[in-house]
Design an enzyme around this catalytic site. Structure first.
Site, PDB file in Angstrom:
ATOM      1  N   CYS A  78      32.733  41.207  40.318  1.00  0.00           N
ATOM      2  CA  CYS A  78      34.550  40.613  39.838  1.00  0.00           C
ATOM      3  C   CYS A  78      34.745  41.441  38.227  1.00  0.00           C
ATOM      4  O   CYS A  78      36.112  41.774  37.848  1.00  0.00           O
ATOM      5  CB  CYS A  78      34.533  39.024  39.405  1.00  0.00           C
ATOM      6  SG  CYS A  78      32.870  39.176  38.682  1.00  0.00           S
ATOM      7  N   HIS A 115      37.934  36.042  34.213  1.00  0.00           N
ATOM      8  CA  HIS A 115      37.457  36.594  33.449  1.00  0.00           C
ATOM      9  C   HIS A 115      38.499  37.321  32.506  1.00  0.00           C
ATOM     10  O   HIS A 115      39.729  37.783  32.979  1.00  0.00           O
ATOM     11  CB  HIS A 115      37.361  37.868  34.295  1.00  0.00           C
ATOM     12  CG  HIS A 115      35.389  37.360  34.684  1.00  0.00           C
ATOM     13  ND1 HIS A 115      34.914  35.962  35.014  1.00  0.00           N
ATOM     14  CD2 HIS A 115      34.381  37.626  36.071  1.00  0.00           C
ATOM     15  CE1 HIS A 115      34.107  36.212  35.358  1.00  0.00           C
ATOM     16  NE2 HIS A 115      33.610  36.979  35.998  1.00  0.00           N
TER      17      HIS A 115
END
EC number: 1.2.1.11
Lengths: 346, 346
Positions: free
Chosen positions: B132, B252
Site C-alpha cells: 500500500c 496513509h
C-alpha cells in the site's frame, strides 16, 4: 551551600502550558530563588499558583514588574516578549525567551545547553530558547557533528498538539470523543488559530504547523532550517524539514536522515549517543525497543533509536528522535539556561 | 456491449477488510462477471455477503475452488497465496495477489496500472499488487521520473491502522476511548500481531510496521525500497524509507523528498501531477489546501500537495502524498489490474 546567591526570578506566561512546567521545574530543581514573581496577561492575573507549599498570586506583566528581577523566563507569545523584554533588560533583568521573537537576532544567543552553552555569556540581556522541534534534533545531532561532520539533514516531524497550547489539546481530545461517538466534528483551533481554515486533527495528520512562507514552506519548517544552522554555528549545513501535526498529546517524534562527512561505525554512533548528556539510546530491534511519544512524555531527556546506516548512501544515517515538547522542547531547556546564568553569577 | 465476455471471478479473503472493498468495487464498476465466488478460511466460511442484490455464501478456499475460475483476487495473507495460487494457476486461473508472496519473484509482474500496466501481459499466471505505501508513492513519482529522471527518494510515512486489519482498527478505537476515560490501556495487537511486545497506538506514533530485518530496517521499509525499484524498472534508484504507524483509521500519508536528474519548474511539476491519471493535486498554501487522510478516505485517487522546491538542493522536491490504503493501496489497484486482464481477454 549556605553562601549560595539567591535570585529574584520572574515567570512571564505563568498560567500557560509551558509556564506551568517552568514553575514545576524551578521547584523540583531547587533553583536558588529569593522571590518568585508569576506574571501573565491582565486576563489571567489574580489566580493563585502553588510553589513549594506557598500560594503565589499571579500579577499582570508590566514594565515595572521587572524592577529588582534578576532572571525572567518568558513564554507568553512573541508579542509579549517583543514588548516587555527590552523593558526588562533596561531594568537589569537577564531574560530567557521561549518565543521566536529574538531567536534569529544576530545579537541574541540561541542556546541548547548540551550544544552551545558557551554562547550564553555573549548575551546582551536576552538568551533565546529554540523551537521545540529544533531542540531535540540538534541535541541529538551535535555529538555526530563533532565526531564526523554533517553535510545534510532531512527531517519529517510527527508533532504533538500540546505544541499549539492547552486549547489545542482540549480540541483534539474533544474531537476524538466526537469521532468515537459518531458525532459531527467542528474544528475550531488547528492547524493555526489565527487563520480562517480549520482541519480535524483527531485521527488525522495535518501537514501544516504555523503559517506558510512564500517559498511553500511553513514558518515551523523554516525555524527548523534556520535555527539548526545558527545553533550549530554552520551556515553551510543543508537542512530540509516537513512539519506535521498528529493526534498525540505530549512528545514530538522525528524521522531524521543525516549525511555525515566521514566514515562511521553504527555501533560507535550508538555508543556516542548513549554517552551524550541528556540523551537516552533506545535501540533494540530484537526487543522492539525504540522511542515512543507516550513513554517520553513527562521526561526531561531526548530519546533516540532506529539508528541504522542508510542502504542507498553509506555515509548517511537514519534516526528516530522523540522528546517531550513542553519539557526539553521548552520549559526544561529554558530552566537549564537559567541554571547556567545562576551558576555564572555565583 | 452485448457480446462482452463474462468472467468467473473469485475473491479469496472475502471477509477481510480488503476483500470487502474488492467486492464493493467489482459491483460499482460493473465488472463483467458471470459467477462470483467468495472464498475464505474454514473459520469464516458459511457467512453471506450481498453482491448486486443477491446473497452469496462464502465458501472455504480449497484447490478445487478454482475449477472454472477465470480471474481470482487474493488478499488472505501470504501463506494462503503461496499455497493456493499455484493450484489456481494449474487450473487456468489468472491470479491478482495482494500479498507480498510473489512481489519480488522475478517471473511475477508487480503492477501499478498508471505506472507499468504493460507488464501485466508478461504474467505466468499471477500478477502481484504492491504494498500500500509503495503504490501511492510510485504512482505520484512516475510522471516526474519520466519527465525529469529521479536519482534519490527519501520517504517517511504516516500510516493508518487499517493497514494492519480490522482488529487493529478496533484496538485503536478501543484504546482511544480508554485514554479519554482515564482507563488503563492494554495493547494486544500492534505493532505486529505475531511478535511478543505490544505498544499503545492511541495518541502515539510507533516507528515499527512489520518485523525487523537484520539491517535495522523493517520489512515494510524494505518493501518500499525494493518494490519501488522493481516497479520503476530501475535498480540504480536510491530509496530510503522510515515507516511509522499513527492513530489514523484510513489513509496513509507520506512526506517525500525526491532528487530529480534535471532542472524543473515547480509550476510545471504541479501541472504534470494534476494532469496525471488517478492523481489529484491539492496544493494551495493561501487556502490551507493540502491532502488530508480524513478527506482521502473512501476515495480511489491519490492526493498530492505541499509541492515545493527544496531550499538546500535546487534539484530536489518535497511532496506530501495521501491515499486510502485499502483502496488505491490495495483493493482498487487489484481491481484495476483485473479490469485490464478482462479487457485483454475480450
Amino acid at each position: 551551600m549556605s553562601n549560595q546567591k539567591l535570585f529574584n526570578v520572574a515567570v512571564v506566561g505563568a498560567t500557560g502550558a509551558v509556564g506551568e512546567q517552568i514553575i514545576r521545574l524551578l521547584a523540583e530543581r531547587n533553583f536558588p530563588i529569593q522571590e518568585l514573581k508569576l506574571l501573565s496577561s491582565a486576563r489571567s492575573a489574580g489566580s493563585k499558583i502553588a510553589f513549594k507549599g506557598q500560594d503565589i498570586v499571579v500579577q499582570e506583566a508590566t514594565p515595572d514588574s521587572f524592577e529588582g528581577v534578576d532572571i525572567a523566563l518568558f513564554s507568553a507569545g512573541g508579542d509579549v516578549s517583543k514588548a516587555l523584554i527590552p523593558e526588562a533588560i533596561s531594568r537589569g533583568t537577564v531574560c530567557v525567551d521561549n518565543t521566536s521573537a529574538f531567536r534569529m537576532d544576530p545579537e541574541t544567543p540561541l542556546v541548547v545547553p548540551e550544544v552551545n552553552i558557551d554562547k550564553v555569556s555573549d548575551h546582551k540581556g536576552v538568551i533565546a530558547n529554540p523551537n521545540c522541534s529544533t531542540i531535540q534534533m540538534v541535541q541529538t545531532l551535535k555529538p555526530l557533528y563533532d565526531r564526523y561532520g554533517i553535510s545534510r539533514i532531512i527531517v519529517s516531524t510527527y508533532q504533538a498538539v500540546s505544541g499549539a497550547g492547552a486549547s489545542a489539546i482540549q480540541e483534539m481530545l474533544r474531537q476524538s470523543r466526537e469521532v468515537l461517538d459518531g458525532r459531527e466534528v467542528e474544528p475550531k483551533i488547528l492547524p493555526v488559530g489565527s487563520l480562517p481554515k480549520k482541519h480535524q486533527i483527531a485521527f488525522n495528520a495535518i501537514p501544516q504547523i504555523d503559517k506558510f512562507v512564500d517559498n511553500g514552506f511553513t514558518y515551523e519548517e523554516m525555524k527548523m532550517i534556520n535555527e539548526t544552522k545558527k545553533i550549530m554555528g554552520d551556515d553551510t549545513l543543508e537542512v530540509t524539514a516537513t512539519c506535521v501535526r498528529i493526534p498525540v498529546v505530549y512528545g514530538h517524534s522525528e524521522s531524521v536522515y543525516v549525511e555525515l562527512k566521514s566514515d562511521f561505525d553504527v555501533e560507535e554512533v550508538k555508543q556516542l549517543l548513549a554517552d551524550s548528556p541528556g540523551i537516552v539510546l533506545q535501540d533494540n530491534a530484537a526487543e522492539q525497543e525504540y522511542p515512543l511519544a507516550t513513554e517520553a512524555a513527562g521526561k526531561l531527556e531526548t530519546f533516540v533509536g532506529r539508528v541504522r546506516r542508510d542502504l542507498s548512501n553509506p555515509r548517511a544515517l537514519n534516526l528516530w528522535i522523540v522528546s517531550d515538547n513542553l519539557l526539553k522542547g521548552a520549559a526544561w531547556n529554558a530552566v537549564q539556561i537559567a541554571e547556567y546564568i545562576a551558576i555564572e553569577q555565583n
